[in-house]
Design an enzyme around this catalytic site. Structure first.
Site, PDB file in Angstrom:
ATOM      1  N   TRP A  12      55.820   3.656  14.201  1.00 32.56           N
ATOM      2  CA  TRP A  12      54.871   2.873  14.994  1.00 32.56           C
ATOM      3  C   TRP A  12      54.484   3.608  16.283  1.00 32.56           C
ATOM      4  CZ3 TRP A  12      50.864   0.446  14.731  1.00 32.56           C
ATOM      5  CH2 TRP A  12      50.434  -0.556  15.604  1.00 32.56           C
ATOM      6  N   ARG A  27      62.449  12.440  20.370  1.00 30.88           N
ATOM      7  CA  ARG A  27      63.793  12.913  20.718  1.00 30.88           C
ATOM      8  C   ARG A  27      64.087  14.307  20.170  1.00 30.88           C
ATOM      9  NH1 ARG A  27      67.648   8.042  20.383  1.00 30.88           N
ATOM     10  NH2 ARG A  27      67.973   8.825  18.315  1.00 30.88           N
ATOM     11  N   LYS A  30      59.754  -4.853  19.310  1.00 29.23           N
ATOM     12  CA  LYS A  30      59.909  -6.285  19.086  1.00 29.23           C
ATOM     13  C   LYS A  30      61.389  -6.639  19.004  1.00 29.23           C
ATOM     14  CE  LYS A  30      55.491  -6.341  16.741  1.00 29.23           C
ATOM     15  NZ  LYS A  30      54.788  -6.235  15.471  1.00 29.23           N
ATOM     16  N   LYS A  71      59.860 -13.181  14.053  1.00 31.06           N
ATOM     17  CA  LYS A  71      59.315 -13.052  12.691  1.00 31.06           C
ATOM     18  C   LYS A  71      60.134 -12.047  11.873  1.00 31.06           C
ATOM     19  CE  LYS A  71      57.380  -8.969  13.327  1.00 31.06           C
ATOM     20  NZ  LYS A  71      57.385  -7.720  12.665  1.00 31.06           N
ATOM     21  N   ASP A 126      51.369 -11.846  12.054  1.00 33.83           N
ATOM     22  CA  ASP A 126      52.454 -10.893  11.859  1.00 33.83           C
ATOM     23  C   ASP A 126      53.465 -11.408  10.827  1.00 33.83           C
ATOM     24  OD1 ASP A 126      53.770  -8.582  12.305  1.00 33.83           O
ATOM     25  OD2 ASP A 126      54.477  -9.057  14.319  1.00 33.83           O
ATOM     26  N   ASN A 129      62.135  -4.783   7.556  1.00 30.50           N
ATOM     27  CA  ASN A 129      62.998  -5.964   7.521  1.00 30.50           C
ATOM     28  C   ASN A 129      62.944  -6.625   6.150  1.00 30.50           C
ATOM     29  OD1 ASN A 129      64.006  -6.181  10.378  1.00 30.50           O
ATOM     30  ND2 ASN A 129      61.799  -6.007  10.697  1.00 30.50           N
ATOM     31  N   VAL A 147      64.994   1.752  11.873  1.00 30.47           N
ATOM     32  CA  VAL A 147      65.740   0.572  12.302  1.00 30.47           C
ATOM     33  C   VAL A 147      65.065  -0.700  11.804  1.00 30.47           C
ATOM     34  CG1 VAL A 147      66.535  -0.681  14.338  1.00 30.47           C
ATOM     35  CG2 VAL A 147      66.395   1.809  14.387  1.00 30.47           C
ATOM     36  N   GLU A 173      64.747  -4.147  13.013  1.00 33.90           N
ATOM     37  CA  GLU A 173      65.018  -4.895  14.249  1.00 33.90           C
ATOM     38  C   GLU A 173      65.560  -6.301  13.998  1.00 33.90           C
ATOM     39  OE1 GLU A 173      65.197  -4.136  17.257  1.00 33.90           O
ATOM     40  OE2 GLU A 173      64.045  -2.297  17.569  1.00 33.90           O
TER      41      GLU A 173
END
Lengths: 348, 536
Positions: A13, A33, A106, A189, A242, A254, A277, A279
């Site tokens: 993102w 990074r 988020k 969400k 969303d 997710n 990840v 979230e």
């Protein structure tokens, strides 16, 4: 104010947002990074690991030094919520009060229950903070499929600045003052996406998913009531918008984690095999803490917590969710008692 | 404001407001003629009911003249009328500050409470002269006093105290004097000027008049401009950010931002005018009472649904000399101190400020605050942005209030008793409980002491975590002793005690007062021991 924009975070993102802003003609400093990732973006203008072969805007200058963001007028934060505070604190050493900070991360911090924009205010001298949220899957944005996003802040200046750098013919930006609603919806969400993934993984169809999304929205609205969130925000892009995309798309991380859980994989195995990840796992903990503090039933959030953190099986979770007392749709306290099943039918 | 500044300020304020309104009209905002018409309308509405106003006749003829002339006025004349209108208001607001009277009156305040008694009985005053209660014995100033003195030399101070009583004005006025600081300018309700006792202190401690009956938006703009200009001239200011006395005795959580925003405007103007000391510091203070002079009226007003919007109370205890006398006597005979806590200074954006006047972020890094208001290298106003900055400030002041709120023994004991009564009457809603006193209205000595002891521990933990302050005796004295003291205080002044002892039992004779005093603990994470034990 400097026209230069910084994007902090080189995940899917972060890169996609840097691309959107760069394509609009703004010079973008992109903090990543890993040095090899910076090198790839500098020389090949791609980010194979997260964004396949999609070419990135040439206006992006990658860096591995956080302080290169110092001269930028607008800074967009897109780092995972877990490292968000630490990165913000580090940036606080060089940020000045006239800079605008936007969070595209988020999440809600467990323990403190702070939203990401609140962490920015706590860790830096900047007050002009905002949030970006909406139905925005990175790969679809890179493919140029039209979509929209919300830029929310209590400061009109921040909303305008965010909309100006983001809006294009394929990426429409809308403004909102309800930053609390936008951030809350964006975080919660993800919990619902995990749950939607599970029912899909079990093999249930569209009915079940739709049932779950609707009841998930009801929990979002009830949670929002505690923060005086405008219900219109929750029915808009950052809420329903969303929610629909994350609870339905295979591209949503997710949703993916949930789906594999539903198919019987263990959480540890799933997380071990993921590059990015999800979230929702961390947010589930925060959401559960909030549900406890508000002393109100939030069945999906509570069951997701038990499933992720207390070892409850998918089967048990299903029984618990469907075995709850009957009540009116929008009045959980208005319970209808169960009717005794007749032992034998008369005249049978 | 000193007389030499006063005239200058009147000209400045009038000029600024007229220019601002003309500019707004030019930009498509409200035309000047409408601004004047609107003001006439509000004033005439007021005059219909406000016949006791000291300037009733003057005002009436002033507005009649303006109204008659307005329809035929040329553009130039309309501008002149606006000028006259602003001037008319501003002359009433700007008090006549006399430094000599100020000096004389603050000298008197140390025996001020005794001075109040004078009005009740000059003979008593003479007879008791050596034993008169002195404010010195009953006021305790704590907190960041030294820091405040240093800041006073670095910029302009705006005191923002909590507000629970009409006593607050003389209390803070005296405190500012006692700390060796120059008087603060502040707006005081006209009703306070009509009370001869309070009026004396008001007039001479730097107050300007605010007539809350005047509702015209133009009048409110003038008040704000008056505060802004006085700050720019370097006068320390004082506002009660709660706007009005806390009716419930709960700590103010919702703060009024109108006047608070003037600090930021003054700061921006100071930057523009390249003042050598442009900074404005907000200093939250909490004023903590064992007993509140007007407790009965305030809580009644809070509990009356219709009363919640009532802004002006004229017939409360502070206009009753007998009540003031009783209150002061109770101060004198009890060890009832008023404690003022000077809090952490803040900048107009809500950041902490050190003794040197520098601002720091929450990680202790110095902030160049002028950059909050710079655009292209110039300090600029931006109404929407500045409104949000003021919201940040209000939030910070609220947090400092909660931290510096000092819990007194009356609050603690009222809380213990009230939470026990609530648990004993679980099916009663608050209003019924307050109205009837509950089906079970007696508390045993043992249960009350256990509850007080438990609260003592919880409060000490919160104090250690810097979440509130507690009166030192709460740490030092036994529950028995605390209860004894609180009961004595409850008996000393109010017509019926909030809590009283009958043998081995306790009962409230005025539940509203019990509720009022315990409300000071509202919003803190406290648990009732009895409820906890029951749940376990």
């Amino acid at each position: 104010m400097s026209e230069q924009v910084a994007v902090i975070g080189g995940g899917s993102w972060g890169c996609a947002l840097a691309h959107v802003i760069g394509s609009n003609g703004f010079p973008v400093t992109l903090y990543v990074r890993r040095a090899e990732q910076a090198e790839e973006i500098r020389t090949l203008h791609t980010n194979q690991r997260y964004l396949k072969d999609y070419p990135l805007s040439h206006n992006i200058t990658p860096t591995i030094r956080l302080q290169d963001a110092a001269p930028c007028g607008i800074i967009v934060m897109v780092v995972p919520s877990k490292g968000f505070r630490e990165t913000a604190r580090e940036m606080g050493d060089f940020l000045k009060p006239d800079q605008i900070l936007l969070s595209a991360t988020k999440g809600i911090e467990p323990g403190t229950h702070l939203r990401m924009s609140e962490i920015l205010k706590a860790e830096t001298a900047c007050l002009k903070v905002g949030a970006i949220s909406g139905p925005n899957l990175a790969l679809e944005v890179m493919a140029g499929h039209p979509t929209a996003t919300i830029v929310a802040s209590r400061y009109n200046e921040v909303v305008a600045a965010g909309m100006q750098i983001l809006n294009s013919t394929t990426f429409r930006a809308y403004g909102s003052q309800d930053i609390v609603g936008v951030e809350l919806a964006g975080a919660l969400k993800n919990v619902m996406a995990l749950a939607a993934g599970i029912v899909t993984g079990i093999g249930y169809g569209a009915n079940t998913r739709s049932f779950l999304i609707s009841r998930g929205l009801s929990e979002l609205i009830r949670m929002g009531n505690h923060y005086n969130v405008d219900p219109m925000t929750l029915s808009g892009l950052a809420g329903v918008g969303d929610l629909i995309v994350t609870c339905n798309s295979e591209q949503s991380r997710n949703f993916q984690v949930g789906k594999r859980l539903g198919q019987g994989e263990s959480l540890n195995d799933i997380l071990g095999s993921m590059q990015q990840v999800a979230e929702g796992i961390r947010t589930t903990q925060s959401a559960y803490e909030l549900a406890k503090a508000f002393r109100e039933p939030f069945p999906i959030i509570e069951i997701m917590y038990k499933l992720l953190y207390q070892g409850m099986s998918v089967q048990e979770a299903k029984l618990l969710l469907l075995g709850r007392p009957m009540h009116y749709e929008h009045e959980p306290e208005r319970v209808v008692p169960k009717r005794e099943t007749p032992k034998s039918l008369p005249f049978a | 404001m000193r007389n030499e500044d006063r005239e200058r300020a009147i000209v400045e304020i009038t000029g600024r407001l007229v220019d601002a309104k003309m500019e707004a009209a030019k930009q498509g905002g409200v035309p000047i003629i409408e601004v004047i018409n609107d003001t006439i309308y509000h004033e005439q509405q007021r005059l219909r009911t406000d016949r006791s106003s000291p300037n009733y006749d003057d005002d009436k003829s002033f507005w009649r003249k303006i109204q008659r002339a307005l329809p035929r006025a040329s553009e130039r004349e309309i501008k002149q009328m606006l000028h006259r209108t602003v001037d008319h208001f501003i002359r009433e607001i700007a008090g006549n500050f006399n430094p000599y009277v100020y000096q004389a009156s603050v000298q008197l305040v140390p025996v001020g409470l005794g001075f109040l008694l004078n009005a009740v009985s000059p003979f008593r005053l003479l007879r008791q002269l050596p034993h008169l209660p002195s404010i010195n014995d009953h006021m305790m100033l704590t907190g960041r006093i030294e820091s405040l003195r240093k800041l006073d030399r670095k910029g302009t101070i705006v005191f923002v105290p909590t507000h629970s009583s009409n006593m607050d004005s003389p209390v803070i006025g005296w405190s500012i004097y006692a700390m060796g600081l120059p008087p603060a300018t502040y707006g005081a309700g006209l009703n306070l000027f009509t009370n001869p006792l309070l009026s004396f202190f008001m007039h001479n401690l730097g107050a300007y008049r605010v007539d809350r009956r005047k509702t015209a938006p133009l009048y409110k703009d003038i008040l704000k401009e008056y505060a802004t200009v006085s700050m720019e001239y370097g006068y320390n200011n004082l506002f009660f950010p709660g706007g009005t006395r806390s009716r419930s005795n709960m700590l103010e959580r919702k703060l009024k931002k109108g006047l608070m925003g003037t600090g930021l405007r003054a700061y921006i103007n100071n930057l523009r005018n390249k003042k050598s000391q442009p900074r404005v510091f907000f200093v939250p203070c909490t004023i903590n009472y064992q007993l509140v002079l007007e407790a009965e009226t305030l809580i009644d007003d809070f509990l009356k649904e219709s009363g919640k919007s009532r802004y002006i109370i004229e017939d409360d205890e502070s206009s009753d000399i007998r009540k003031i006398y009783n209150f002061v006597s109770s101060l004198a005979t009890m060890d009832s101190q008023i404690r003022l806590v000077v809090g952490q200074a803040l900048d107009p954006f809500g950041n902490h400020v050190d003794d040197e006047g520098e601002s720091y972020d929450r990680r202790g890094r110095r902030i160049e605050i002028e950059r909050y208001v710079m655009r292209d290298g110039e300090p600029v106003e931006d109404a929407q942005r500045d409104h949000e900055y003021t919201n940040e400030l209000a939030e910070s002041i609220g947090k400092e209030f909660a931290r510096d709120n000092m819990i007194m023994v009356t609050h603690l004991v009222a809380r213990a008793a009230f939470s026990l009564l609530k648990q004993k009457n679980p099916d009663m809603d608050l209003y019924r409980l307050l109205h009837t006193g509950g089906d079970i209205e007696l508390l045993t000595h043992k249960e009350l002491m256990a509850e007080i002891e438990d609260l003592q521990t919880q409060l000490q933990t919160l104090e250690q975590r810097d979440e509130l302050k507690i009166e030192p005796s709460i740490k030092e004295q036994s529950a028995e002793r605390l209860a004894e003291r609180a009961l004595k205080l409850f008996h000393s002044y109010h017509s019926a005690p909030a809590l009283t002892r009958r043998g081995d039992r306790y009962i409230s004779e005025d539940m509203r007062l019990l509720y009022f005093y315990q409300n000071r603990l509202h919003g803190y994470p406290l648990q009732s021991k009895a409820a906890h034990a029951r749940a376990a």
